[in-house]
Design a protein around this motif. Structure first.
Motif, PDB file in Angstrom:
ATOM      1  N   LYS A   1       0.362  -4.153  -3.678  1.00  0.00           N
ATOM      2  CA  LYS A   1      -0.077  -4.684  -2.387  1.00  0.00           C
ATOM      3  C   LYS A   1      -0.128  -6.198  -2.512  1.00  0.00           C
ATOM      4  O   LYS A   1      -0.778  -6.726  -3.410  1.00  0.00           O
ATOM      5  CB  LYS A   1      -1.447  -4.137  -1.994  1.00  0.00           C
TER       6      LYS A   1
ATOM      7  N   THR B   1      -0.558  -9.632   4.803  1.00  0.00           N
ATOM      8  CA  THR B   1      -0.589  -8.595   3.764  1.00  0.00           C
ATOM      9  C   THR B   1       0.583  -7.642   3.970  1.00  0.00           C
ATOM     10  O   THR B   1       1.047  -7.441   5.092  1.00  0.00           O
ATOM     11  CB  THR B   1      -1.906  -7.793   3.815  1.00  0.00           C
ATOM     12  N   ARG B   2       1.029  -7.054   2.857  1.00  0.00           N
ATOM     13  CA  ARG B   2       2.121  -6.085   2.921  1.00  0.00           C
ATOM     14  C   ARG B   2       2.026  -5.136   1.738  1.00  0.00           C
ATOM     15  O   ARG B   2       1.696  -5.551   0.631  1.00  0.00           O
ATOM     16  CB  ARG B   2       3.467  -6.795   2.940  1.00  0.00           C
ATOM     17  N   ASP B   3       2.340  -3.874   1.995  1.00  0.00           N
ATOM     18  CA  ASP B   3       2.264  -2.836   0.970  1.00  0.00           C
ATOM     19  C   ASP B   3       3.678  -2.445   0.542  1.00  0.00           C
ATOM     20  O   ASP B   3       4.513  -2.099   1.381  1.00  0.00           O
ATOM     21  CB  ASP B   3       1.523  -1.618   1.542  1.00  0.00           C
TER      22      ASP B   3
ATOM     23  N   LYS C   1       4.263  -0.004  -1.877  1.00  0.00           N
ATOM     24  CA  LYS C   1       4.098   1.187  -2.720  1.00  0.00           C
ATOM     25  C   LYS C   1       5.272   2.151  -2.627  1.00  0.00           C
ATOM     26  O   LYS C   1       5.445   3.012  -3.485  1.00  0.00           O
ATOM     27  CB  LYS C   1       2.796   1.910  -2.351  1.00  0.00           C
TER      28      LYS C   1
END
Length: 202
Positions: free
Chosen positions: A24, A35-37, A39
Motif C-alpha cells: 500500500k 493512496t493506492r493499493d 496488492k
C-alpha cells in the motif's frame, strides 16, 4: 522464460513523503495526499538508498528511492513492474505539480452553453445540437472545473489524482455524444484539447 529477479527504481523528491506498507503506497506532498493499493500485483516494494561515493572517496547513502522487485516472473508479471512504477510516478507528480486538462466546446451552429455550479464540482451543458435537455455532470472527488479566463469556450479541469481528473473529462465528453447522425459531419461536442500540469515547469 522466467527471470530470477527484475527490479526498477523511482527517485523520491525531497518535498515528498512516501510510505510503503504491505504494497500500500501513501504519497504526501505540497498538494495533499494520495493512496493506492497494489496488492493485486505480485511484486515487492520497499524504500532503499544506493551507496554513492563522496568527494573524500567514502561510500555514503545516496538519495532515497522506491524499488519494485519481481522474482521468477514471466512476461506478464515483469510488465507489472513498469505499471506499478508509472502509477507511483503519477502520484508523486500529482502531489507536487497537480494535473490540468483543458477542454474546448466545439459547435457548428447551436452554441453550447456550459454553466459551472456547486463551486466548481458540477457542470450543466445546455443547447447541445439545440436540444432542450440539460446535461448535468458531477466532477469526481478532489476535482475542480472552471471556465478559462483568456480563451473562449474553454473549460479547465484540475486535481491531484490523474485518474479522477481524466475520468471527469471523459464523463463530460461522453455526455455530449451525437446520436443518430453521421459523426463525420456532426462534430459538435466537448473535447480534451490539452493535458498539462497545474504548476508549470520553469
Amino acid at each position: 522464460m522466467k527471470l530470477v529477479k527484475a527490479s526498477q527504481d523511482i527517485s523520491i523528491p525531497d518535498d515528498v513523503k512516501l510510505e510503503v506498507k504491505s504494497r500500500k503506497i501513501r504519497v504526501t506532498g505540497p498538494r495533499g495526499t494520495l493512496t493506492r493499493d497494489f496488492k493485486h500485483l505480485a511484486v515487492d516494494m520497499y524504500k532503499t538508498h544506493d551507496q554513492v561515493e563522496n568527494e573524500e572517496g567514502e561510500m555514503v547513502e545516496g538519495p532515497l528511492k522506491l524499488r519494485v522487485d519481481c522474482h521468477f516472473g514471466k512476461r506478464k508479471r515483469l510488465a507489472a513492474i513498469r505499471t506499478c512504477t508509472s502509477h507511483v510516478q503519477n502520484m508523486i507528480k500529482g502531489v507536487t505539480k497537480g494535473f490540468e486538462y483543458k477542454m474546448r466546446l466545439v459547435y457548428a451552429h447551436f452554441p453550447i452553453n456550459a454553466n459551472i455550479t456547486e463551486e466548481g464540482s458540477c457542470i450543466e451543458v445546455r443547447n447541445f445540437l439545440g436540444e432542450k435537455r440539460v446535461r448535468i455532470v458531477n466532477m469526481l472527488p478532489g476535482v475542480k472545473i472552471v471556465r478559462s479566463t483568456n480563451v473562449k469556450d474553454e473549460l479547465v479541469i484540475s486535481g491531484s489524482d490523474i485518474e479522477l481528473v481524466s475520468k471527469s473529462a471523459a464523463l463530460i465528453n461522453m455526455s455530449c455524444h451525437v446520436k443518430k447522425k453521421d459523426i463525420r459531419k456532426f462534430l459538435d461536442g466537448v473535447y480534451v484539447s490539452e493535458k498539462t500540469t497545474i504548476v508549470k515547469d520553469e
